[in-house]
Design a protein around this motif. Structure first.
Motif, mmCIF file in Angstrom:
data_model
loop_
_atom_site.group_PDB
_atom_site.id
_atom_site.type_symbol
_atom_site.label_atom_id
_atom_site.label_comp_id
_atom_site.label_asym_id
_atom_site.label_seq_id
_atom_site.Cartn_x
_atom_site.Cartn_y
_atom_site.Cartn_z
ATOM 1 N N PHE A 33 -12.690 -0.739 3.055
ATOM 2 C CA PHE A 33 -12.242 -1.067 1.709
ATOM 3 C C PHE A 33 -11.976 -2.571 1.701
ATOM 4 O O PHE A 33 -11.541 -3.117 2.719
ATOM 5 N N ALA A 56 -6.661 1.870 4.872
ATOM 6 C CA ALA A 56 -5.341 1.268 5.115
ATOM 7 C C ALA A 56 -5.356 -0.221 4.799
ATOM 8 O O ALA A 56 -6.382 -0.894 4.937
ATOM 9 N N SER A 103 0.839 -1.215 0.000
ATOM 10 C CA SER A 103 0.000 0.000 0.000
ATOM 11 C C SER A 103 0.871 1.262 0.000
ATOM 12 O O SER A 103 1.797 1.393 0.798
ATOM 13 N N SER A 104 0.525 2.187 -0.907
ATOM 14 C CA SER A 104 1.295 3.431 -1.038
ATOM 15 C C SER A 104 0.690 4.576 -0.226
ATOM 16 O O SER A 104 1.309 5.617 -0.051
ATOM 17 N N GLY A 105 -0.569 4.403 0.185
ATOM 18 C CA GLY A 105 -1.272 5.484 0.886
ATOM 19 C C GLY A 105 -2.020 6.424 -0.051
ATOM 20 O O GLY A 105 -2.763 7.294 0.406
ATOM 21 N N LYS A 141 -17.443 -9.140 4.270
ATOM 22 C CA LYS A 141 -16.727 -8.266 5.214
ATOM 23 C C LYS A 141 -17.656 -7.162 5.724
ATOM 24 O O LYS A 141 -17.584 -6.766 6.886
ATOM 25 N N GLY A 194 -11.715 3.219 6.504
ATOM 26 C CA GLY A 194 -10.521 2.369 6.616
ATOM 27 C C GLY A 194 -9.962 2.056 5.238
ATOM 28 O O GLY A 194 -10.334 1.060 4.618
ATOM 29 N N ASN A 209 -12.402 -3.245 -4.295
ATOM 30 C CA ASN A 209 -11.536 -3.013 -5.462
ATOM 31 C C ASN A 209 -10.796 -4.291 -5.826
ATOM 32 O O ASN A 209 -10.282 -5.011 -4.969
ATOM 33 N N LYS A 221 -7.388 8.404 -8.487
ATOM 34 C CA LYS A 221 -7.826 8.217 -7.097
ATOM 35 C C LYS A 221 -8.448 9.501 -6.560
ATOM 36 O O LYS A 221 -9.358 9.466 -5.739
ATOM 37 N N MET A 266 -4.604 6.160 -1.986
ATOM 38 C CA MET A 266 -6.077 6.181 -1.906
ATOM 39 C C MET A 266 -6.528 6.937 -0.650
ATOM 40 O O MET A 266 -7.403 7.807 -0.715
ATOM 41 N N ASN A 321 -0.756 1.015 -4.980
ATOM 42 C CA ASN A 321 0.295 1.846 -5.579
ATOM 43 C C ASN A 321 -0.028 2.412 -6.958
ATOM 44 O O ASN A 321 0.841 2.982 -7.607
#
Ligand code: PMT
Length: 416
Positions: free
Chosen positions: A340, A290, A227-229, A354, A288, A366, A398, A231, A376
């Motif tokens: 997410f 992350a 994860s790049s952050g 979920k 959320g 997604n 995004k 989003m 990313n």
């Protein structure tokens, strides 16, 4: 130049950047008011916007491209048939880049050309090619403004959805008094801000988690994910633009937090949980985004783990707390808890499970098996799922996807 303004810093000092990362094309045409395009450009930069300027031949007679290049921080575009400029950023690319085209000042001739759909200069071609909203700020002699030809042209543009800003009335450069002066640049900026700053979340507090968590194995190694952050940070920006107080709880990433956001940097899942609980007491929305590491090493070595000739290694992992489920289970919980789901197969089925299991109000599913989506990437796509509705969101940046999602969530907040 204003002493607090730093051209290298695309935001502003002591003021919210209300047009942060918005892309504006300023079209400058041949008018004595062309010099005011410098102030418009400067103010847009102060508001955090990216600015590119197109000047017609007439505009270049009144003000030099160099001035607007220095203020915008980008080369000024002048010719449609300039091969170097087209190679750097072609007119179609430029037209697609824009979030808005603002023609200020717009001369009587440039307005007539817009009405005709002329594309024999760069500004006309961009005006035709852009899918973005177009704003026109007329500036001309009061007699020219009052003429039926100009008034009819203005009505045609308005009927096509173009926003006319001004003009102002008062004394004119030619000595006349009347309507036709360019609207004050600050009023032009406020109109643009009003268009883009939605206020949908004014008075609300949104807490967002972003990026990966990291679980240390020893002082030099950790378990994490890709994860790049991007989003989560795009969501934070959309919340700020919608007027929300925004807390961003972020794992280690290279993204820059949007001005105005309260950034809480964390590393481990436990730290993210603690920060999320502390920030959510008065949250209206918790999101959320992350990618939380689900398992952590049972024990963390105090010194670097050595290879020492071994060919295999056993790692015992223990389950981490579920952050978003803990938030959703709180007695006093945010009105909307939004997760997410990063899935590679049976995407919506797993996401729906979920949604129920974690007692969420929404979950964005997604499909991260597609490299343009999820981890990313600069773009994303998916389905926003709730108990009674699915909304498909097509592939987009995004930033755009975050804005669409925030606008949708805002509709579901209880009336206050
Ligand atoms: O950061 P980017 O590079 O921009 O990539 C974006 C993204 C792919 C990370 C993002 O779009 C995304 O899908 N985030 C959720 C990733 C994920 O790991 O989902 P999940 O299916 O494991 O978890 C479901 C939900 O529970 C998520 O909201 C997650 O934040 C939350 N969760 C999961 C585990 C846990 N222990 N605690 C949690 O809160």
């Amino acid at each position: 130049m204003d002493a607090t303004f730093d051209i290298n810093f695309p935001g502003c000092i002591g003021q919210m950047a209300r047009l942060l990362n918005r892309n504006f094309i300023i079209g400058v045409t041949g008018s004595i008011a062309a010099y005011k395009a410098a102030e418009i450009t400067r103010e847009l930069k102060r508001e955090g916007a990216n600015v590119r300027v197109i000047m017609t031949d007439g505009a270049c007679e009144f003000i030099t491209p160099l001035t607007l290049q220095a203020l915008s921080g980008n080369p000024v575009h002048t010719g449609l048939l300039d091969t170097d400029a087209e190679a750097a950023m072609g007119h179609i690319e430029l037209a697609r880049w824009a979030d808005a085209l603002v023609i200020a000042p717009a001369s009587a001739d440039s307005i007539a050309r817009l009405v005709q759909g002329r594309a024999d200069d760069l500004l006309g071609a961009c005006a035709l090619a852009t899918p973005a909203p177009v704003f026109v700020a007329p500036a001309m002699n009061q007699e020219m403004w009052a003429k039926a030809a100009t008034q009819e042209n203005i009505h045609v543009l308005q009927n096509r959805g173009i926003t006319i800003l001004g003009p102002d009335s008062g004394s004119q450069a030619c000595g006349d008094i009347g309507a036709g002066r360019l609207l004050d640049p600050r009023e032009i900026i406020e109109s643009l801000v009003a268009t883009f700053l939605t206020g949908q979340l004014a008075g609300k507090h949104v807490v967002i988690t972003a990026g990966p968590t990291r679980e240390p194995l020893c002082p030099v190694r950790y378990l994490s994910n890709r994860s790049s952050g991007k989003m989560g940070y795009a969501l934070a920006e959309a919340c700020i633009n919608a007027g929300a107080r925004t807390t961003l709880i972020s794992g280690p990433v290279h993204c820059e937090a949007p001005p105005g956001v309260v950034l809480v940097p964390v590393e481990t899942t436990q730290e993210m949980l603690d920060a999320s609980m502390a920030a959510s007491d008065d949250a209206d929305i918790f999101i959320g985004a992350a990618a939380v590491v689900d398992f952590r090493p049972e024990s963390v070595a105090t010194q670097k783990i050595k290879r020492e000739g071994s060919t295999t290694m056993d790692l015992k992992l223990v389950s981490n707390p579920d952050i978003i489920a803990s938030i959703a289970a709180r007695q006093v919980r945010p009105s909307l808890v939004v997760g997410f789901a990063a899935e590679t197969n049976d995407v919506t089925t797993y996401a729906r499970n979920k949604l129920k299991k974690k007692r969420l109000d929404f979950i964005f599913a997604n499909d991260v098996s597609d490299s343009a989506i999820g981890f990313n990437s600069d773009s994303n796509a998916g389905t926003l799922i709730s108990a009674d509705n699915d909304i498909t969101m097509a592939l987009s940046s995004k930033r755009v996807l975050a804005e669409t999602m925030i606008a949708e969530l805002a509709k579901h907040l209880p009336e206050t």
